[in-house]
Design a protein around this motif. Sequence first.
Motif, PDB file in Angstrom:
ATOM      1  N   UNK A  16       0.772  -1.353   0.048  1.00 12.36           N
ATOM      2  CA  UNK A  16      -0.127  -0.100  -0.126  1.00 12.36           C
ATOM      3  C   UNK A  16       0.844   1.317   0.024  1.00 12.36           C
ATOM      4  N   UNK A  17       2.194   1.105  -0.625  1.00  7.07           N
ATOM      5  CA  UNK A  17       2.894   2.422  -0.418  1.00  7.07           C
ATOM      6  C   UNK A  17       4.027   2.334   0.585  1.00  7.07           C
ATOM      7  N   UNK A  18       4.101   1.332   1.358  1.00  7.65           N
ATOM      8  CA  UNK A  18       5.394   1.116   2.198  1.00  7.65           C
ATOM      9  C   UNK A  18       5.197   1.592   3.616  1.00  7.65           C
ATOM     10  N   UNK A  19       4.043   1.910   4.029  1.00 12.26           N
ATOM     11  CA  UNK A  19       3.899   2.393   5.613  1.00 12.26           C
ATOM     12  C   UNK A  19       3.468   0.958   6.261  1.00 12.26           C
ATOM     13  N   UNK A  20       4.247   0.059   6.416  1.00 12.79           N
ATOM     14  CA  UNK A  20       4.008  -1.208   6.993  1.00 12.79           C
ATOM     15  C   UNK A  20       4.735  -1.365   8.425  1.00 12.79           C
ATOM     16  N   UNK A  21       4.409  -2.656   8.967  1.00 15.61           N
ATOM     17  CA  UNK A  21       4.999  -3.113  10.080  1.00 15.61           C
ATOM     18  C   UNK A  21       5.584  -4.599   9.841  1.00 15.61           C
ATOM     19  N   UNK A  22       6.309  -4.926  10.565  1.00 12.49           N
ATOM     20  CA  UNK A  22       6.877  -6.362  10.318  1.00 12.49           C
ATOM     21  C   UNK A  22       6.851  -6.842  11.823  1.00 12.49           C
ATOM     22  N   UNK A  23       6.458  -8.263  12.030  1.00 10.34           N
ATOM     23  CA  UNK A  23       6.596  -9.120  13.225  1.00 10.34           C
ATOM     24  C   UNK A  23       7.350 -10.251  12.874  1.00 10.34           C
ATOM     25  N   UNK A  24       7.554 -10.830  14.133  1.00 13.66           N
ATOM     26  CA  UNK A  24       8.439 -12.056  14.085  1.00 13.66           C
ATOM     27  C   UNK A  24       7.763 -13.196  14.911  1.00 13.66           C
ATOM     28  N   UNK A  25       6.859 -13.976  14.279  1.00 12.08           N
ATOM     29  CA  UNK A  25       5.876 -14.825  14.764  1.00 12.08           C
ATOM     30  C   UNK A  25       6.741 -16.075  15.703  1.00 12.08           C
ATOM     31  N   UNK A  26       7.703 -16.592  15.163  1.00 14.78           N
ATOM     32  CA  UNK A  26       8.546 -17.479  15.704  1.00 14.78           C
ATOM     33  C   UNK A  26       9.122 -17.235  17.247  1.00 14.78           C
ATOM     34  N   UNK A  27       9.566 -15.913  17.103  1.00 13.13           N
ATOM     35  CA  UNK A  27      10.087 -15.420  18.674  1.00 13.13           C
ATOM     36  C   UNK A  27       9.048 -15.274  19.445  1.00 13.13           C
ATOM     37  N   UNK A  28       7.585 -14.770  18.997  1.00 11.80           N
ATOM     38  CA  UNK A  28       6.509 -14.687  19.649  1.00 11.80           C
ATOM     39  C   UNK A  28       6.127 -16.102  20.072  1.00 11.80           C
ATOM     40  N   UNK A  29       5.957 -17.052  19.397  1.00 13.38           N
ATOM     41  CA  UNK A  29       5.685 -18.242  19.561  1.00 13.38           C
ATOM     42  C   UNK A  29       6.570 -18.907  20.802  1.00 13.38           C
ATOM     43  N   UNK A  30       7.616 -18.774  20.666  1.00 12.62           N
ATOM     44  CA  UNK A  30       8.804 -19.023  21.883  1.00 12.62           C
ATOM     45  C   UNK A  30       8.708 -18.461  23.050  1.00 12.62           C
ATOM     46  N   UNK A  31       8.279 -17.053  22.940  1.00 11.99           N
ATOM     47  CA  UNK A  31       8.432 -15.933  24.287  1.00 11.99           C
ATOM     48  C   UNK A  31       6.936 -15.671  24.739  1.00 11.99           C
ATOM     49  N   UNK A  32       5.981 -15.636  23.999  1.00 11.08           N
ATOM     50  CA  UNK A  32       4.877 -14.800  24.283  1.00 11.08           C
ATOM     51  C   UNK A  32       5.112 -13.189  24.170  1.00 11.08           C
ATOM     52  N   UNK A  33       6.367 -12.920  23.716  1.00 11.81           N
ATOM     53  CA  UNK A  33       6.557 -11.574  23.329  1.00 11.81           C
ATOM     54  C   UNK A  33       6.463 -11.375  21.786  1.00 11.81           C
ATOM     55  N   UNK A  34       5.954 -10.356  21.314  1.00 10.43           N
ATOM     56  CA  UNK A  34       5.744 -10.169  20.001  1.00 10.43           C
ATOM     57  C   UNK A  34       6.805  -8.806  19.378  1.00 10.43           C
ATOM     58  N   UNK A  35       7.660  -9.203  18.800  1.00 11.90           N
ATOM     59  CA  UNK A  35       8.710  -7.997  18.311  1.00 11.90           C
ATOM     60  C   UNK A  35       8.049  -7.638  16.981  1.00 11.90           C
ATOM     61  N   UNK A  36       7.760  -6.204  17.093  1.00 10.62           N
ATOM     62  CA  UNK A  36       7.218  -5.293  15.706  1.00 10.62           C
ATOM     63  C   UNK A  36       8.141  -4.227  15.587  1.00 10.62           C
ATOM     64  N   UNK A  37       8.417  -4.165  14.451  1.00 10.77           N
ATOM     65  CA  UNK A  37       9.377  -3.001  13.584  1.00 10.77           C
ATOM     66  C   UNK A  37       8.680  -2.235  12.387  1.00 10.77           C
ATOM     67  N   UNK A  38       9.349  -1.383  12.226  1.00 10.09           N
ATOM     68  CA  UNK A  38       9.031  -0.601  10.878  1.00 10.09           C
ATOM     69  C   UNK A  38       9.541  -1.315   9.838  1.00 10.09           C
TER      70      UNK A  38
END
Length: 66
Positions: A16-38
């Motif tokens: 949609x023009x590059x204004x997006x986020x990324x997340x790391x589901x494997x890390x989230x699955x292992x820790x219950x903490x979700x890393x999110x970045x630009x």
Amino acid sequence: MTTESPRWFKSSYSNNGGTCVEWAPAYASATGIVPVRDSKSPSGPALMVSADAFAGLVALARHAAR
């Protein structure tokens, strides 16, 4: 995060023009903490949120997209 780099996934709306986020589901699955970045700044900081907070963010985004 761990010493090994997590695998990041972009939002399904990343075309949609590059204004997006990324997340790391494997890390989230292992820790219950979700890393999110630009997606435009992959070497920048990651926001670490609980899985419940991330689920709320996704629900809010889906509701706003309607």
